[in-house]
Scaffold this motif. Structure first.
Motif, short mmCIF file in Angstrom:
data_model
loop_
_atom_site.label_atom_id
_atom_site.label_comp_id
_atom_site.label_asym_id
_atom_site.label_seq_id
_atom_site.Cartn_x
_atom_site.Cartn_y
_atom_site.Cartn_z
N LEU A 85 0.84 -1.19 0.00
CA LEU A 85 0.00 0.00 0.00
C LEU A 85 0.88 1.24 0.00
N ASP A 86 0.27 2.39 -0.34
CA ASP A 86 1.02 3.62 -0.11
C ASP A 86 0.80 4.04 1.34
N VAL A 87 1.68 4.87 1.84
CA VAL A 87 1.67 5.22 3.26
C VAL A 87 0.38 5.93 3.65
N ARG A 88 -0.14 6.76 2.76
CA ARG A 88 -1.37 7.48 3.09
C ARG A 88 -2.53 6.51 3.31
N ARG A 89 -2.62 5.49 2.46
CA ARG A 89 -3.69 4.50 2.62
C ARG A 89 -3.48 3.70 3.90
N LEU A 90 -2.23 3.39 4.22
CA LEU A 90 -1.93 2.66 5.45
C LEU A 90 -2.39 3.45 6.66
N LYS A 91 -2.15 4.74 6.66
CA LYS A 91 -2.57 5.58 7.79
C LYS A 91 -4.09 5.57 7.92
N GLU A 92 -4.79 5.58 6.80
CA GLU A 92 -6.26 5.53 6.84
C GLU A 92 -6.73 4.21 7.47
N ILE A 93 -6.07 3.13 7.08
CA ILE A 93 -6.45 1.81 7.60
C ILE A 93 -6.19 1.72 9.10
N ARG A 94 -5.07 2.29 9.54
CA ARG A 94 -4.76 2.25 10.98
C ARG A 94 -5.80 3.00 11.80
N ALA A 95 -6.45 3.97 11.19
CA ALA A 95 -7.46 4.76 11.90
C ALA A 95 -8.83 4.10 11.89
N MET A 96 -9.01 3.05 11.09
CA MET A 96 -10.30 2.38 10.98
C MET A 96 -10.54 1.45 12.17
N GLU A 97 -11.79 1.42 12.65
CA GLU A 97 -12.12 0.51 13.75
C GLU A 97 -11.99 -0.94 13.32
N PHE A 98 -12.42 -1.22 12.09
CA PHE A 98 -12.34 -2.59 11.58
C PHE A 98 -11.39 -2.66 10.39
N GLY A 99 -10.26 -2.01 10.55
CA GLY A 99 -9.22 -2.07 9.54
C GLY A 99 -8.32 -3.28 9.75
N ALA A 100 -7.35 -3.43 8.86
CA ALA A 100 -6.47 -4.60 8.90
C ALA A 100 -5.64 -4.68 10.17
N LEU A 101 -5.44 -3.55 10.84
CA LEU A 101 -4.62 -3.54 12.06
C LEU A 101 -5.46 -3.52 13.33
N ARG A 102 -6.69 -3.95 13.22
CA ARG A 102 -7.57 -4.01 14.39
C ARG A 102 -6.94 -4.87 15.49
N ASN A 103 -6.94 -4.34 16.69
CA ASN A 103 -6.44 -5.01 17.90
C ASN A 103 -4.92 -5.16 17.95
N TRP A 104 -4.21 -4.59 16.99
CA TRP A 104 -2.75 -4.52 17.10
C TRP A 104 -2.43 -3.27 17.91
N THR A 105 -1.75 -3.45 19.03
CA THR A 105 -1.46 -2.33 19.93
C THR A 105 0.03 -2.24 20.20
N ARG A 106 0.45 -1.07 20.62
CA ARG A 106 1.87 -0.85 20.88
C ARG A 106 2.32 -1.59 22.13
N CYS A 107 3.57 -2.05 22.08
CA CYS A 107 4.18 -2.71 23.23
C CYS A 107 5.68 -2.41 23.21
N LEU A 108 6.33 -2.77 24.28
CA LEU A 108 7.76 -2.52 24.40
C LEU A 108 8.51 -3.84 24.24
N CYS A 109 9.42 -3.87 23.28
CA CYS A 109 10.19 -5.09 22.99
C CYS A 109 11.67 -4.76 23.10
N ASP A 110 12.26 -5.12 24.23
CA ASP A 110 13.70 -4.91 24.41
C ASP A 110 14.09 -3.46 24.12
N GLY A 111 13.27 -2.54 24.63
CA GLY A 111 13.56 -1.12 24.47
C GLY A 111 12.98 -0.49 23.23
N ARG A 112 12.41 -1.29 22.33
CA ARG A 112 11.83 -0.76 21.09
C ARG A 112 10.31 -0.86 21.14
#
Length: 211
Positions: A85-112
């Motif tokens: 995808l292009d980045v703009r479309r990816l950002k739109e999807i991340r903002a969707m309630e039922f987008g492809a990244l639904r329930n993916w949340t930030r976490c800390l992995c070895d400092g990252r």
């Protein structure tokens, strides 16, 4: 005039720590289960558009080869590349309630900061546990076979079935052999283990009479 919404700033220290080590990998003998019944019964499946479902499922596969296993990069450019995808479309999807990244949340992995999904994390942990149990089962089988060979070797040297039936004795002798007499277990090695068992009073000296 309505009050402005209260915004909470989330820092990396506020994020949950991903529970799987970056050193863990899923090799060719391990796999993450896909629970079809659970998926079909989920709200995500029922309300997510087909296009999003395809990308959602692809992310489940992609994350299995990421580090740590089961996570995704928290980077729009990388995610856009993965999903073609292009980045703009990816950002739109991340903002969707039922987008492809639904329930993916930030976490800390070895400092990252990366992304985790509760179901993926659960299934990866299950896969790693199944692998550990398989390794343990294989090791236990190897130990059992080695102890059987020890019993057979001792019987060939004259000890009775009643004597070699003693599990404590056999395990003590096996541990001593592993520490002191590594390598092929010859007749001489078995004899030395028998003498050592008597010297340590693991068994009475009468078992050596006539041998």
């Amino acid at each position: 005039m309505s009050a402005a919404p209260h915004l909470t700033v989330i820092t990396p220290n506020d994020l949950p720590v991903y529970p799987i080590s970056p050193d863990e990998r899923l090799d060719g003998n391990s796999f993450v289960k896909w629970n079809t019944s659970r998926w079909l019964a989920s709200r995500t499946f029922k309300l997510m558009p087909w296009e999003m479902q395809g990308m959602h499922r692809a992310l489940f596969d992609f994350c299995q080869s990421e580090t740590p296993v089961g996570t995704l990069p928290d980077d729009d450019e990388e995610l856009a590349f993965m999903l073609r995808l292009d980045v703009r479309r990816l950002k739109e999807i991340r903002a969707m309630e039922f987008g492809a990244l639904r329930n993916w949340t930030r976490c800390l992995c070895d400092g990252r900061v990366r992304l985790m999904h509760p179901v993926v994390t659960e299934q990866v942990q299950d896969a790693l546990e199944r692998r550990a149990l398989a390794v343990l089962s294989k090791e236990e089988k190897a130990v059992s076979m080695r102890l059987d060979r020890l019993r057979k070797g001792l019987m060939e040297q004259g000890w009775s079935k009643d004597v070699v039936r003693d599990d404590v004795l056999i395990r003590r002798m096996d541990e001593w052999l592993l520490e002191k007499r590594k390598g092929k277990r010859t007749v001489e090695v078995y004899r030395s283990a028998m003498l050592h068992a008597v010297q340590e009073r693991w068994i009475g000296a009468d078992v050596m009479r006539g041998l």
